[in-house]
Design an enzyme around this catalytic site. Structure first.
Site, PDB file in Angstrom:
ATOM      1  N   TYR A  13      -1.470   0.623   8.011  1.00 47.60           N
ATOM      2  CA  TYR A  13      -2.534  -0.219   8.568  1.00 47.60           C
ATOM      3  C   TYR A  13      -3.685  -0.351   7.571  1.00 47.60           C
ATOM      4  CZ  TYR A  13      -6.386  -1.675  11.587  1.00 47.60           C
ATOM      5  OH  TYR A  13      -7.467  -2.338  12.108  1.00 47.60           O
ATOM      6  N   GLU A  23      -9.165  -3.352  20.041  1.00 47.12           N
ATOM      7  CA  GLU A  23     -10.414  -2.622  19.760  1.00 47.12           C
ATOM      8  C   GLU A  23     -11.085  -2.213  21.070  1.00 47.12           C
ATOM      9  OE1 GLU A  23     -11.440  -1.352  17.033  1.00 47.12           O
ATOM     10  OE2 GLU A  23     -10.365  -2.475  15.496  1.00 47.12           O
ATOM     11  N   TRP A  36      -8.176   5.529  17.109  1.00 49.25           N
ATOM     12  CA  TRP A  36      -7.480   4.311  16.699  1.00 49.25           C
ATOM     13  C   TRP A  36      -5.989   4.565  16.501  1.00 49.25           C
ATOM     14  CZ3 TRP A  36      -7.664  -0.477  17.468  1.00 49.25           C
ATOM     15  CH2 TRP A  36      -6.963  -1.387  16.684  1.00 49.25           C
TER      16      TRP A  36
END
Length: 192
Positions: free
Chosen positions: A17, A39, A47
């Site tokens: 990522y 988000e 995350w």
């Protein structure tokens, strides 16, 4: 060994990522909608938790097609609440549906979600030069403005901190640390 931003762990999913997506300017409405929802889903969680559930989210939310998600009804909410592959939070699920409806209104008003969102940074990525993670802000004037406007339009889970994380993710700002190998690469993408 490549030097990466301080937030990037040694998890292969996180590395991919960071190295391939984070900070790359994105202009596809579907992807922008996906990142806005993810988000928001991340609020209160790490995350990496969301990254590990990302494919499940894509399947559960019809590949983040805002037209399909905007049409979700109570049965869809129940389906999502029973899906162990996503964060089963009623408020976050309701916000995703409400946000899809807001995206459709924005597309009608501005022509695209891309045009609307990128207007908060004058349609070009902000290039920051942070030496380390401690210097990176959690929100900016632009993310505060974005948050206020999205909330005024009925969006949920779009506080200034979530908006700033979104802006970082989709390349509206380049917050790769100066010593990170991606800093210069992402900066070059912005001028291409």
């Amino acid at each position: 060994m490549k030097k990466r931003c301080g937030w990037c762990s040694d998890d292969p999913l996180y590395i991919e990522y960071h190295d391939q997506e984070w900070g790359v300017p994105a202009h596809d409405d579907r992807h922008l909608f996906e990142m806005l929802i993810l988000e928001g889903a991340q609020a209160g969680l790490s995350w990496i938790t969301i990254l590990k559930k990302r494919e499940n989210y894509r399947q559960a939310f019809d590949q983040f097609d805002p037209v399909k998600v905007a049409a979700y009804m109570d049965a869809d909410v129940q389906r999502l609440l029973s899906n162990a592959g996503i964060v089963r939070n009623r408020l976050k699920i309701a916000a995703a549906i409400k946000n899809a409806r807001g995206v459709l209104q924005i597309q009608q008003e501005f022509g695209s979600l891309d045009r609307y969102l990128w207007g908060f940074v004058d349609y070009r990525p902000v290039q920051n030069c942070w030496e380390n993670l401690k210097m990176v802000p959690v929100q900016t004037d632009a993310s505060v403005r974005m948050s206020k406007d999205l909330k005024k339009r009925g969006f949920g889970f779009v506080g200034p901190t979530i908006c700033y994380a979104f802006m970082q993710a989709v390349g509206m700002v380049n917050d790769h640390e100066q010593g990170c190998f991606r800093h210069a690469q992402v900066k070059a993408l912005a001028s291409a």
